[in-house]
Design a protein around this motif. Structure first.
Motif, mmCIF file in Angstrom:
data_model
loop_
_atom_site.group_PDB
_atom_site.id
_atom_site.type_symbol
_atom_site.label_atom_id
_atom_site.label_comp_id
_atom_site.label_asym_id
_atom_site.label_seq_id
_atom_site.Cartn_x
_atom_site.Cartn_y
_atom_site.Cartn_z
ATOM 1 N N GLY A 27 0.871 -1.130 -0.033
ATOM 2 C CA GLY A 27 0.088 0.125 0.019
ATOM 3 C C GLY A 27 0.931 1.366 -0.046
ATOM 4 O O GLY A 27 0.502 2.288 -0.227
ATOM 5 N N SER A 28 2.298 1.125 0.116
ATOM 6 C CA SER A 28 3.169 2.252 -0.013
ATOM 7 C C SER A 28 3.456 2.602 -1.349
ATOM 8 O O SER A 28 3.715 1.732 -2.191
ATOM 9 C CB SER A 28 4.324 2.192 0.931
ATOM 10 N N VAL A 29 3.707 3.912 -1.615
ATOM 11 C CA VAL A 29 4.028 4.191 -3.189
ATOM 12 C C VAL A 29 5.198 5.250 -3.204
ATOM 13 O O VAL A 29 5.479 5.913 -2.378
ATOM 14 C CB VAL A 29 2.546 4.799 -3.539
ATOM 15 N N ALA A 30 5.502 5.255 -4.205
ATOM 16 C CA ALA A 30 6.786 6.331 -4.528
ATOM 17 C C ALA A 30 6.184 7.494 -4.965
ATOM 18 O O ALA A 30 6.559 8.704 -4.981
ATOM 19 C CB ALA A 30 7.953 5.753 -5.349
ATOM 20 N N LYS A 31 4.897 7.286 -5.874
ATOM 21 C CA LYS A 31 4.272 8.438 -6.547
ATOM 22 C C LYS A 31 2.672 8.370 -6.387
ATOM 23 O O LYS A 31 2.272 7.288 -6.453
ATOM 24 C CB LYS A 31 4.615 8.489 -8.079
ATOM 25 N N GLY A 199 -12.628 3.492 1.170
ATOM 26 C CA GLY A 199 -12.175 2.893 -0.099
ATOM 27 C C GLY A 199 -10.819 2.576 -0.438
ATOM 28 O O GLY A 199 -10.307 2.512 -1.447
ATOM 29 N N SER A 200 -10.056 2.319 0.608
ATOM 30 C CA SER A 200 -8.635 1.661 0.605
ATOM 31 C C SER A 200 -8.787 0.456 -0.133
ATOM 32 O O SER A 200 -9.453 -0.432 0.085
ATOM 33 C CB SER A 200 -7.907 1.847 2.196
ATOM 34 N N PRO A 201 -7.541 0.271 -0.785
ATOM 35 C CA PRO A 201 -7.621 -1.281 -1.396
ATOM 36 C C PRO A 201 -6.928 -2.204 -0.447
ATOM 37 O O PRO A 201 -6.727 -1.961 0.677
ATOM 38 C CB PRO A 201 -6.312 -1.106 -2.572
ATOM 39 N N SER A 202 -7.024 -3.461 -0.894
ATOM 40 C CA SER A 202 -6.591 -4.537 0.144
ATOM 41 C C SER A 202 -5.210 -4.571 0.200
ATOM 42 O O SER A 202 -4.631 -5.942 -0.023
ATOM 43 C CB SER A 202 -7.643 -6.105 -0.419
ATOM 44 N N THR A 203 -4.513 -3.644 0.578
ATOM 45 C CA THR A 203 -2.966 -3.801 0.634
ATOM 46 C C THR A 203 -2.537 -2.979 1.979
ATOM 47 O O THR A 203 -3.749 -2.466 2.607
ATOM 48 C CB THR A 203 -2.411 -2.804 -0.551
ATOM 49 N N ASP A 204 -1.311 -3.158 2.046
ATOM 50 C CA ASP A 204 -1.011 -2.581 3.689
ATOM 51 C C ASP A 204 0.126 -1.722 3.383
ATOM 52 O O ASP A 204 0.873 -1.632 2.542
ATOM 53 C CB ASP A 204 -0.459 -3.753 4.492
ATOM 54 N N ALA A 205 0.118 -0.688 4.193
ATOM 55 C CA ALA A 205 1.336 0.144 4.464
ATOM 56 C C ALA A 205 1.760 0.333 5.917
ATOM 57 O O ALA A 205 0.643 0.907 6.805
ATOM 58 C CB ALA A 205 0.792 1.687 3.859
ATOM 59 N N ARG A 206 2.695 -0.076 6.113
ATOM 60 C CA ARG A 206 3.422 0.089 7.571
ATOM 61 C C ARG A 206 4.674 1.142 7.631
ATOM 62 O O ARG A 206 5.562 1.266 6.824
ATOM 63 C CB ARG A 206 3.740 -1.362 8.001
ATOM 64 N N LEU A 207 4.651 1.557 8.903
ATOM 65 C CA LEU A 207 5.495 2.988 8.989
ATOM 66 C C LEU A 207 6.844 2.235 9.708
ATOM 67 O O LEU A 207 6.888 1.251 10.628
ATOM 68 C CB LEU A 207 4.979 3.845 10.043
ATOM 69 N N ARG A 208 8.020 2.478 9.149
ATOM 70 C CA ARG A 208 9.386 2.182 9.557
ATOM 71 C C ARG A 208 10.234 3.329 10.061
ATOM 72 O O ARG A 208 10.077 4.253 9.299
ATOM 73 C CB ARG A 208 10.394 1.141 8.623
ATOM 74 N N VAL A 209 10.808 3.269 10.939
ATOM 75 C CA VAL A 209 11.347 4.316 11.798
ATOM 76 C C VAL A 209 13.015 4.170 12.005
ATOM 77 O O VAL A 209 13.450 3.264 12.515
ATOM 78 C CB VAL A 209 11.034 4.936 13.078
ATOM 79 N N PHE A 210 13.860 4.895 11.427
ATOM 80 C CA PHE A 210 15.402 4.927 11.698
ATOM 81 C C PHE A 210 15.604 6.227 12.599
ATOM 82 O O PHE A 210 15.394 7.295 12.313
ATOM 83 C CB PHE A 210 16.038 4.936 10.432
#
Length: 224
Positions: A27-31, A199-210
């Motif tokens: 669910g994460s994108v570059a654009k 209306g979100s797709p059936s994909t996931d977006a998870r946050l990562r932190v450095f």
């Protein structure tokens, strides 16, 4: 306070934190595209960017080191984590460009355990814990620029409903010398940010932190 002052195994530190964060998963994108008709109504169709943004924060850190060099601790922090996504679409194809920064503010509690290694005159702590991050706000701040050089800025408040409480396992390394500590760490989010989007797709977006930063010990260090 006398208990802390004379103990050889209690440590209390204040610190500043920086680093970077981004989203991962299908669910994460570059654009992404921009929705709306003007600066007052603009918002990013998918704000969960793969590009890294700069984090800022401050924390107070307490730990207890046992005689076996195992340690337990707790940290409380205020953080602003940032991610970025480029903008494209029908209005941006002719050399136009845009960028959205997603700024998230958290109150974060990090209980942890670990082990201390000694390399005189320094020590190193290896710690594993869990970020329990309460969301205070999530805001988009972006800009679009036409190929004639005209720039339009916009902001969009997403509140805190996208992620009310994020959980992130966290690994961190601290190097201690006298009253000073430098550290670096990584936390990977377990919760899906797209699950609360309409209306979100059936994909996931998870946050990562450095993270990396500097801490100062408020109590005089005492050799064990």
């Amino acid at each position: 306070m006398p208990f802390f002052a004379f103990s050889q195994t209690h440590e209390l530190r204040l610190g500043i934190t920086s680093g970077f964060s981004n989203f991962t998963g299908d669910g994460s994108v570059a654009k992404s595209t921009l929705n709306g008709t003007d600066a007052e109504s603009y918002y990013t169709n998918n704000p969960f960017g793969e590009k890294r943004g700069v984090n800022l924060g401050g924390a107070i850190n307490y730990r207890y080191i046992f005689s076996s060099n195992f340690l337990l601790g707790l940290e409380g922090a205020f953080e602003r984590l940032q991610t970025k996504v480029d903008l494209e679409g029908d209005g941006f194809l002719n050399d136009n460009r845009g960028l959205t920064k997603l700024n998230q503010q958290f109150l974060n509690v990090n209980p942890f355990f670990g082990y201390r290694f000694s390399f005189e005159p320094m020590t190193m702590d290896v710690q594993l814990g869990m970020d329990i991050a309460k969301t205070l706000s999530i805001r988009e701040k972006g800009s679009v620029e036409t190929n004639q050089g005209k720039q339009t800025d916009f902001e969009y408040n997403r509140g805190s409903d996208l992620m009310k409480l994020d959980l992130r396992p966290r690994l961190q390394f601290n190097v201690n010398y006298d009253r000073y500590t430098v550290f670096a760490g990584y936390a990977w989010g377990m919760k899906d940010y797209t699950s609360n989007m309409i209306g979100s797709p059936s994909t996931d977006a998870r946050l990562r932190v450095f993270r990396f930063g500097l801490q100062y010990q408020l109590l005089p260090p005492v050799a064990k």
